[in-house]
Design a protein around this motif. Structure first.
Motif, PDB file in Angstrom:
ATOM      1  N   LEU A 198      70.015  -3.513  53.507  1.00  0.00           N
ATOM      2  CA  LEU A 198      69.925  -4.229  52.244  1.00  0.00           C
ATOM      3  C   LEU A 198      70.834  -5.446  52.283  1.00  0.00           C
ATOM      4  O   LEU A 198      72.010  -5.342  52.601  1.00  0.00           O
ATOM      5  CB  LEU A 198      70.358  -3.318  51.098  1.00  0.00           C
ATOM      6  N   ARG A 199      70.242  -6.593  52.003  1.00  0.00           N
ATOM      7  CA  ARG A 199      71.085  -7.764  51.869  1.00  0.00           C
ATOM      8  C   ARG A 199      71.221  -8.061  50.385  1.00  0.00           C
ATOM      9  O   ARG A 199      70.245  -8.250  49.682  1.00  0.00           O
ATOM     10  CB  ARG A 199      70.471  -8.963  52.610  1.00  0.00           C
ATOM     11  N   ILE A 228      75.730   3.130  47.561  1.00  0.00           N
ATOM     12  CA  ILE A 228      76.043   4.322  46.769  1.00  0.00           C
ATOM     13  C   ILE A 228      74.964   5.385  46.859  1.00  0.00           C
ATOM     14  O   ILE A 228      75.198   6.524  46.521  1.00  0.00           O
ATOM     15  CB  ILE A 228      76.283   3.996  45.273  1.00  0.00           C
ATOM     16  N   ALA A 229      73.776   4.991  47.274  1.00  0.00           N
ATOM     17  CA  ALA A 229      72.725   6.000  47.367  1.00  0.00           C
ATOM     18  C   ALA A 229      71.659   5.546  48.339  1.00  0.00           C
ATOM     19  O   ALA A 229      71.442   4.357  48.535  1.00  0.00           O
ATOM     20  CB  ALA A 229      72.102   6.235  46.000  1.00  0.00           C
ATOM     21  N   ARG A 230      70.978   6.529  48.915  1.00  0.00           N
ATOM     22  CA  ARG A 230      69.823   6.242  49.753  1.00  0.00           C
ATOM     23  C   ARG A 230      68.684   7.080  49.240  1.00  0.00           C
ATOM     24  O   ARG A 230      68.854   8.245  48.898  1.00  0.00           O
ATOM     25  CB  ARG A 230      70.111   6.609  51.204  1.00  0.00           C
ATOM     26  N   TYR A 231      67.526   6.472  49.162  1.00  0.00           N
ATOM     27  CA  TYR A 231      66.352   7.213  48.705  1.00  0.00           C
ATOM     28  C   TYR A 231      65.172   6.698  49.491  1.00  0.00           C
ATOM     29  O   TYR A 231      64.928   5.491  49.524  1.00  0.00           O
ATOM     30  CB  TYR A 231      66.135   6.993  47.213  1.00  0.00           C
ATOM     31  N   SER A 267      68.267   1.688  50.511  1.00  0.00           N
ATOM     32  CA  SER A 267      69.636   2.032  50.133  1.00  0.00           C
ATOM     33  C   SER A 267      70.058   1.154  48.964  1.00  0.00           C
ATOM     34  O   SER A 267      69.577   0.035  48.803  1.00  0.00           O
ATOM     35  CB  SER A 267      70.577   1.865  51.318  1.00  0.00           C
ATOM     36  N   TYR A 268      70.916   1.688  48.159  1.00  0.00           N
ATOM     37  CA  TYR A 268      71.305   1.019  46.920  1.00  0.00           C
ATOM     38  C   TYR A 268      72.778   0.660  46.919  1.00  0.00           C
ATOM     39  O   TYR A 268      73.630   1.474  47.278  1.00  0.00           O
ATOM     40  CB  TYR A 268      71.020   1.925  45.712  1.00  0.00           C
ATOM     41  N   CYS A 269      73.052  -0.558  46.505  1.00  0.00           N
ATOM     42  CA  CYS A 269      74.425  -1.018  46.350  1.00  0.00           C
ATOM     43  C   CYS A 269      74.810  -1.019  44.889  1.00  0.00           C
ATOM     44  O   CYS A 269      73.974  -0.864  44.005  1.00  0.00           O
ATOM     45  CB  CYS A 269      74.565  -2.443  46.859  1.00  0.00           C
TER      46      CYS A 269
END
Ligand SMILES: [Zn+2]
Length: 348
Positions: free
Chosen positions: A4-5, A27-30, A34-36
């Motif tokens: 993720l950029r 903070i999370a991967r789904y 991935s989530y920042c």
């Protein structure tokens, strides 16, 4: 895994400010994403980036998530109480259950307002967004108000219709707003806004659906009670935002009047769980006919089907209580905890 950029040239999805700050790593991967975690310096909203993640399968999540079992249990209780008859006694009993016996205080303020209107002989048009299996809408309707419950979950709204009547629709607020000409005196959304990829769009739809003197009551996990670099409760893509009071205050710029009517502190989760089980038993003893959902009770009538995710533990109800208590001690793992209650009206 996609990398993720984070493009910090984007602006805040809530207030439009460019003052975004990445506060930590992933903070999370789904699935493949991935989530920042980004904080807006202007309105203090916490955002999960990217925003348009994979579509979340809520039906699946609800089947697996242990805390959903509480909502299912609440639904069973409310259905059971209301099935006793149309007399006000049962409306009051169901209201009392939602106000005092559930784990969180999300419904208390809205129900108080709805009951006041009933006592004053006013019939309200009420919309509940994100009604799930419909029990809160069902209780509000028993006070003689004209209620509609909407939810994007097909299974949940179908179950609500079977149980409580035809006042439920499977749709999001966008579709609903497009095809309804109705206007509402009260719009409720309990623990909904943090799931939405477009919370601003949600607010503008509420604006269109409101009667001129209407009220919106929202609840959402309380970001003011989390550390700045902390994302409590459900991780993205389930929750995409964390709101705090300054975040809602920002809506004043858009003509909303805002207050936080139930700002009275919080209940500690462990104590809340214990209290809930205790009060459920008390209610059971008093009324006798409502189902017992205290897993520690010998009369416990549910089972693995209700407390999905605890299938193994459910072979021993005592163990389940112990597991719940351990989880409660590890604060922050998705506990249905403290909510901010927000009341909004449009300035004249
Ligand atoms: Zn902002």
């Amino acid at each position: 895994m996609k990398t993720l950029r984070l493009d910090l040239s984007e602006s805040c999805i809530w207030c439009g400010s460019p003052e975004l700050k990445a506060t930590g790593a992933t903070i999370a991967r789904y699935q493949e994403c991935s989530y920042c975690f980004v904080l807006c310096r202007n309105c203090k909203i916490k955002l999960a980036y990217p925003f348009q993640g994979e579509r979340v399968d809520y039906e699946q999540i609800q089947k697996r998530k242990w805390s959903s079992a509480f909502h299912r249990a609440d639904n069973e209780w409310i259905a059971s109480i209301l099935s006793n008859g149309p007399e006000p006694l049962w409306t009051e009993a169901a209201h009392a259950f939602l106000e005092h016996k559930t784990l969180d205080a999300r419904y208390a303020y809205a129900l108080k307002r709805v009951r006041e209107a009933y006592l004053e002989g006013r019939s309200l048009r009420i919309l509940e967004v994100g009604c799930n299996e419909g029990y809160a809408t069902a209780v509000m309707a028993r006070y003689g108000h004209r209620c509609t419950g909407i939810d994007i979950q097909k299974g949940a709204t179908a179950a609500a219709r079977r149980r409580y009547g035809p006042m439920y629709e499977c749709c999001g607020i966008e579709d609903f707003e497009r095809r309804t000409t109705g206007r509402f005196d009260l719009i409720c959304a309990f623990e909904v806004i943090e799931h939405l990829a477009d919370p601003r769009g949600f607010m503008s739809r509420c604006r269109k659906l409101l009667e001129p003197k209407g009220t919106v009551i929202l609840t959402t996990p309380d970001g003011d009670r989390m550390a700045p670099d902390c994302w409590l409760q459900d991780l993205p893509p389930i929750h995409l935002t964390v709101f705090s009071r300054p975040t809602f205050q920002w809506l004043r710029n858009e003509g909303w009047l805002i207050d936080f009517p139930e700002d009275r502190g919080t209940t500690r989760p462990l104590r809340a769980i214990e209290r809930r089980f205790r009060t459920m038993r008390n209610l059971h003893e008093r009324i006798g006919e409502v189902p017992d959902v205290d897993p520690a009770s010998k009369d416990f009538i549910y089972g693995a089907q209700t407390y999905v995710g605890f299938e193994k533990a459910m072979n021993s109800p005592t163990l389940t209580v112990r597991v719940l208590k351990s989880l409660a001690r590890l604060a922050g793992i998705g506990l249905p905890s403290q909510a901010i209650v927000v009341r909004l009206q449009l300035a004249e």
